[in-house]
Every structure is written in structure tokens, then in C-alpha cells.
Design a protein around this motif. Structure first.
Motif, mmCIF file in Angstrom:
data_model
loop_
_atom_site.group_PDB
_atom_site.id
_atom_site.type_symbol
_atom_site.label_atom_id
_atom_site.label_comp_id
_atom_site.label_asym_id
_atom_site.label_seq_id
_atom_site.Cartn_x
_atom_site.Cartn_y
_atom_site.Cartn_z
ATOM 1 N N ALA A 106 -4.972 7.968 10.230
ATOM 2 C CA ALA A 106 -5.615 9.004 9.432
ATOM 3 C C ALA A 106 -5.654 8.568 7.972
ATOM 4 N N THR A 107 -6.640 9.081 7.246
ATOM 5 C CA THR A 107 -6.806 8.772 5.824
ATOM 6 C C THR A 107 -6.992 10.066 5.046
ATOM 7 N N LEU A 108 -6.301 10.157 3.917
ATOM 8 C CA LEU A 108 -6.390 11.330 3.056
ATOM 9 C C LEU A 108 -7.141 10.964 1.776
ATOM 10 N N TYR A 109 -8.269 11.656 1.562
ATOM 11 C CA TYR A 109 -9.013 11.566 0.310
ATOM 12 C C TYR A 109 -8.758 12.846 -0.462
ATOM 13 N N SER A 110 -8.611 12.749 -1.779
ATOM 14 C CA SER A 110 -8.262 13.939 -2.545
ATOM 15 C C SER A 110 -8.666 13.792 -4.004
ATOM 16 N N SER A 111 -9.081 14.922 -4.606
ATOM 17 C CA SER A 111 -9.360 14.937 -6.042
ATOM 18 C C SER A 111 -8.086 14.786 -6.855
ATOM 19 N N ALA A 112 -6.908 14.889 -6.199
ATOM 20 C CA ALA A 112 -5.638 14.663 -6.896
ATOM 21 C C ALA A 112 -5.418 13.188 -7.210
ATOM 22 N N LEU A 113 -6.072 12.311 -6.464
ATOM 23 C CA LEU A 113 -5.980 10.878 -6.717
ATOM 24 C C LEU A 113 -6.939 10.486 -7.835
ATOM 25 N N PRO A 114 -6.750 9.330 -8.447
ATOM 26 C CA PRO A 114 -7.623 8.946 -9.558
ATOM 27 C C PRO A 114 -9.099 8.979 -9.179
ATOM 28 N N PRO A 115 -9.967 9.491 -10.060
ATOM 29 C CA PRO A 115 -11.401 9.582 -9.765
ATOM 30 C C PRO A 115 -12.074 8.225 -9.944
ATOM 31 N N ALA A 116 -11.919 7.376 -8.945
ATOM 32 C CA ALA A 116 -12.412 6.010 -9.068
ATOM 33 C C ALA A 116 -12.711 5.449 -7.690
ATOM 34 N N VAL A 117 -13.462 4.372 -7.665
ATOM 35 C CA VAL A 117 -13.606 3.585 -6.454
ATOM 36 C C VAL A 117 -12.982 2.216 -6.709
ATOM 37 N N LEU A 118 -12.559 1.566 -5.644
ATOM 38 C CA LEU A 118 -12.032 0.210 -5.724
ATOM 39 C C LEU A 118 -13.103 -0.740 -5.189
ATOM 40 N N ILE A 119 -13.375 -1.800 -5.918
ATOM 41 C CA ILE A 119 -14.441 -2.729 -5.550
ATOM 42 C C ILE A 119 -13.823 -3.942 -4.873
ATOM 43 N N ARG A 120 -14.273 -4.214 -3.673
ATOM 44 C CA ARG A 120 -13.763 -5.342 -2.896
ATOM 45 C C ARG A 120 -14.336 -6.656 -3.417
ATOM 46 N N GLU A 121 -13.802 -7.770 -2.894
ATOM 47 C CA GLU A 121 -14.251 -9.097 -3.317
ATOM 48 C C GLU A 121 -15.716 -9.340 -2.991
ATOM 49 N N ASP A 122 -16.226 -8.680 -1.950
ATOM 50 C CA ASP A 122 -17.626 -8.893 -1.567
ATOM 51 C C ASP A 122 -18.586 -7.971 -2.316
ATOM 52 N N GLY A 123 -18.059 -7.194 -3.280
ATOM 53 C CA GLY A 123 -18.915 -6.334 -4.075
ATOM 54 C C GLY A 123 -19.102 -4.933 -3.527
ATOM 55 N N THR A 124 -18.535 -4.635 -2.345
ATOM 56 C CA THR A 124 -18.620 -3.286 -1.789
ATOM 57 C C THR A 124 -17.471 -2.433 -2.328
ATOM 58 N N SER A 125 -17.649 -1.127 -2.230
ATOM 59 C CA SER A 125 -16.660 -0.218 -2.813
ATOM 60 C C SER A 125 -16.030 0.657 -1.734
#
Length: 246
Positions: free
Chosen positions: A49-68
């Protein structure tokens, strides 16, 4: 919450092992992240399971291949005599910490969890000497939990505030009818904190009745003194207890 599968569980416990999501503090307070990564590699935890939340930093992480991808935390499962659910990922919440903790505890409660173990560094503490073996410190939701920590060699923290998510979730565990334990160390060991991680794992393995190999951490710890000694002259002239990383 995105649930990819629902594992069948036997007497599950929850191990909360996320470190600060603020990059300026990661060198000091990343012990929980490192412990989680070690356990996932060693014991082959399976993400479910994965938890997404507005409590976490408002950002995306960019992978080495340029995807987020979105910043997120995950629930992992390890099957044993007592199944272990590990909560780990990109970091602890920066905001809405009560709501975030409630979400984690409610999800764990629906899976039958009655005990949680929160891992992390202590925030209000003196600096641990870099070459010294860290002590494991902790507190619990109730007297029986404190006695259990003492029986496993944990030094009890007394009469001080304990801020932020890793501590808050222990306090909230009682409201969710769970017993909560905080297992921590003082900061001061340089990253990647192998001695601290090994000490935390030693207590956790005893409390969970689970054999966890620490050879990789012990080998790494033997390499740390030479790295640390090169940095010691830089601390001369600083007040006792002042942070050597700033």
C-alpha cells in the motif's frame, strides 16, 4: 491511500520508520530511514500500500530517466511468527501531523495491529560523541510498555517534550487502543549512522523475537572512525554539545 493487495496477517505489529522530510536535517536525523532501508533489503519486505498526503512536502521527485513521482510513504509486509508491517518511505509529514498519524493508525487498526514501534532519533538531546556507541532510549504509552522497554535494555526518557510525528504517533496509539513504543538514539554519529542503526535493530529484534543479521552494519561501523577523526579538528573551539554538522 492506494492498496495494491491485502496480505493475510497473523498477530501483526506496525514498525513506523520514517525520518524527517526536511533535507537540511537529514544528516542528523535519518536513522529511521536507514533502518527501514536495511530491513527491506535484508528481509525482503513486500510493498502492499502507498499513502499520498498533503501533509507530505508539496513536491514531485524526478527519476534519472526524467519521469516524476509523488512524494509518498509505503506499507510493507514481512511474514513471520508475528507478521511485521513496516511503514517507510520518503519522509515524515511536515504539516497536518495529527491527521497523518490518524490515517496510519486507522489503517493499521483495520489490519488487526495492537502494537506499534516508532523508530527515530531523539530531537531534544545532547550531542552523542561521534566515536561512542549510542545508547538506545525510549518511552511508551503505558507503564507495561515502559517495563517491556526496560526489560530489553532501553534507557527510559523522562520529563521532557517529544516533538514531531515519530513521537506523536506513539501518544496517539493509546487513543487507538494500541500500545506504542518509541525506540530512539541521540544524534551525533555521522551518516550513514551504522552504529545507531545496529543498536536500534538489536532492541527491535529482541522485542519482536526476530533474528536480524547486523554484519553489514558492523562492518560499516568499523570504517566510520577514520572518516570521523579527519573531521574532529574542525570542532575545536566550539562549545560543548554544539552540533558539529552546522
Amino acid at each position: 491511500m492506494v492498496i495494491s493487495k491485502r496480505p493475510r496477517l497473523s498477530k501483526p505489529v506496525l514498525v513506523v520508520s520514517v525520518s524527517t522530510s526536511l533535507p537540511q536535517y537529514r544528516a542528523l536525523y535519518s536513522q529511521a530511514r536507514e533502518l527501514a532501508g536495511y530491513l527491506i533489503r535484508l528481509l525482503k519486505f513486500e510493498q502492499f500500500a502507498t499513502l499520498y498526503s498533503s501533509a507530505l512536502p508539496p513536491a514531485v521527485l524526478i527519476r534519472e530517466d526524467g519521469t516524476s513521482r509523488l512524494v509518498s510513504d509505503h506499507f510493507y509486509h514481512y511474514r513471520g511468527e508475528r507478521d511485521i508491517i513496516l511503514f517507510a518511505g520518503d519522509g515524515s509529514p511536515a504539516d497536518e501531523q495529527y491527521e497523518f498519524a490518524d490515517e496510519v493508525l486507522n489503517f493499521a487498526s483495520r489490519m488487526g495491529v495492537k502494537e506499534i514501534y516508532s523508530i527515530g532519533a531523539r530531537w531534544t538531546e545532547p550531542l552523542n560523541p561521534p566515536l561512542e556507541m549510542p545508547k538506545v532510549l525510549g518511552f511508551a504509552t503505558d507503564a507495561a510498555g515502559v517495563a517491556e522497554l526496560k526489560a530489553n535494555g532501553v534507557e527510559i526518557v523522562r520529563d521532557e517534550p517529544a516533538p514531531f510525528f515519530a513521537n506523536l504517533i506513539v501518544g496517539l496509539a493509546g487513543l487507538a487502543r494500541m500500545r506504542g513504543y518509541k525506540i530512539s538514539v541521540n544524534h551525533g554519529e555521522p551518516v550513514p549512522h551504522p552504529k545507531s542503526t545496529a543498536q536500534l535493530i538489536g532492541v527491535l529484534s529482541k522485542m519482536l523475537g526476530l533474528e536480524i543479521e547486523k554484519g553489514e552494519l558492523e562492518n560499516l561501523a568499523r570504517q566510520v572512525p577514520s572518516i570521523t577523526q579527519q573531521a574532529v579538528p574542525e570542532t575545536e573551539g566550539k562549545a560543548e554539545g554544539e552540533d558539529i554538522y552546522h
